[in-house]
Design an enzyme around this catalytic site. Structure first.
Site, short mmCIF file in Angstrom:
data_model
loop_
_atom_site.label_atom_id
_atom_site.label_comp_id
_atom_site.label_asym_id
_atom_site.label_seq_id
_atom_site.Cartn_x
_atom_site.Cartn_y
_atom_site.Cartn_z
CB CYS A 12 -0.86 -0.01 1.26
SG CYS A 12 0.17 0.00 2.74
CD GLU A 126 -3.36 1.30 13.12
OE1 GLU A 126 -3.00 0.52 12.20
OE2 GLU A 126 -4.47 1.86 13.14
CB THR A 164 -5.55 1.67 9.59
OG1 THR A 164 -4.37 0.95 9.96
CG2 THR A 164 -5.47 3.09 10.10
S1 SF4 Z 1 -2.91 2.38 7.29
FE1 SF4 Z 1 -1.52 0.61 7.14
S2 SF4 Z 1 -2.39 -0.67 5.51
FE2 SF4 Z 1 -3.37 1.35 5.35
S3 SF4 Z 1 -2.17 2.53 3.85
FE3 SF4 Z 1 -1.31 2.96 5.88
S4 SF4 Z 1 0.33 1.44 6.18
FE4 SF4 Z 1 -0.97 0.72 4.51
#
Ligand code: SF4
Length: 315
Positions: A12, A126, A164
């Site tokens: 991503c 996170e 997320t």
């Molecule tokens: S929140 Fe995590 S999965 Fe989503 S874009 Fe950011 S790094 Fe990638």
């Protein structure tokens, strides 16, 4: 055998940025660089950087005073930043901007007197970072059952936020339970589950119906990769989460006509291609890539790194 290749899959924008950030830091300062936690939750990526000489640490105290320390894509709490400051570390923040957005929402709600219900997985990097922004104002829930245990008064000022990388469907169940119990609970201004998580899950949900077997490339500690594997399993298809081709087992492919291949947001494309090579050679696999959603997201390198690049260019 048909190899149904999901698109989007793999890296991503946040992971791309974090990896580029570490690559660029090594280019500028050499590999005597420290990273707080895994830069992204992927064994191949972490092994590659470890072989280059990067040190991954779980405690700030493991980092020699005055050294360069990167914060991983998952973000850190203010306490970690303070500890790094007092140790005289030169920090570069590779936190994904979409994680930072959740931190900022937590700060805003806490300052406005809300108590925040954070939907996420206990112990995930996170979640630890987000909760650290306002520890006295955040309660973590993982399931609708956890919501039943909450005992806030009916008129409590409440808001919810989410990690997320959750399953969109499971988070929806928890949000539903919260809204039934506390109808006035405030929703985040914009969806917290990120575009990459949503798009990869959507692809598996859509394509698993055509497959007899689902293979997800990603590490066991990668939250979004695990969710992809679970979505495959919930479609009643045998589903496996693997780091690479070495984990493929012949018995998985007996009688299989179509295998769906995808990759979590932290899994590099090289491990996907390795698996495709093996399936092509062993079972005569033919690739059929299906695009379920277009992605055009990218994030700039952190400003402190861009500043250092500019300073270097001037010398
Ligand atoms: S929140 Fe995590 S999965 Fe989503 S874009 Fe950011 S790094 Fe990638």
């Amino acid at each position: 055998m048909r190899i149904l290749l999901a698109n989007p899959r793999g890296f991503c924008a946040g992971v791309n940025m974090a990896i580029e950030c570490l690559d660029e830091t090594i280019r500028m300062f050499g590999s005597n660089v420290y990273v707080y936690h895994e830069i992204v939750h992927n064994k191949y990526v972490v092994d590659r950087f470890t072989q280059q000489g990067v040190t991954f640490v779980d405690r700030i105290s493991e980092t020699p005073e005055g050294s360069i320390l990167l914060y991983s894509a998952h973000g850190v709490s203010p306490q970690v930043r303070e500890e790094a400051r007092s140790r005289g570390l030169h920090t570069i923040d590779a936190t994904c901007p979409l994680v930072t957005k959740v931190h900022l929402e937590a700060i805003k709600y806490a300052k406005s007197g809300y108590h925040i219900v954070l939907i996420g997985h206990d112990g995930h990097d996170e979640v630890i970072g987000t909760m650290g922004e306002a520890p006295a104002s955040i309660t973590l829930v993982e399931s609708p059952e956890d919501v039943e245990q909450l005992s806030f008064p009916d008129d409590a000022k409440l808001a919810y936020l989410t990690q997320t990388t959750l399953s969109v469907e499971e988070a929806g169940l928890v949000i539903g339970a919260l809204k039934r119990k506390y109808p006035h609970i405030e929703s985040p201004p914009k969806e917290d589950i990120c575009y990459a998580t949503t798009n990869r899950q959507h692809a598996v949900t859509q394509l698993a119906a055509e497959a007899d077997l689902v293979i997800v490339l990603g590490s066991q500690n990668s939250s979004n990769s695990r969710r992809l594997m679970e979505i495959g399993a919930s479609s009643s298809k045998p589903s496996h989460l693997i780091d690479g081709a070495a984990e493929l087992q012949d018995e998985w492919f007996e009688g299989i006509e179509t295998v769906l291949i995808t990759a979590g947001a932290s899994a590099p494309e090289i491990v996907v291609q390795d698996v495709i090579d093996v399936l092509t050679k062993r079972y005569g696999g033919v690739v059929d890539e299906v695009v379920t959603r277009e992605e055009h997201v990218s994030f700039p390198l952190p400003k402190e790194l861009r500043r250092l690049q500019t300073e270097r260019a001037r010398v």
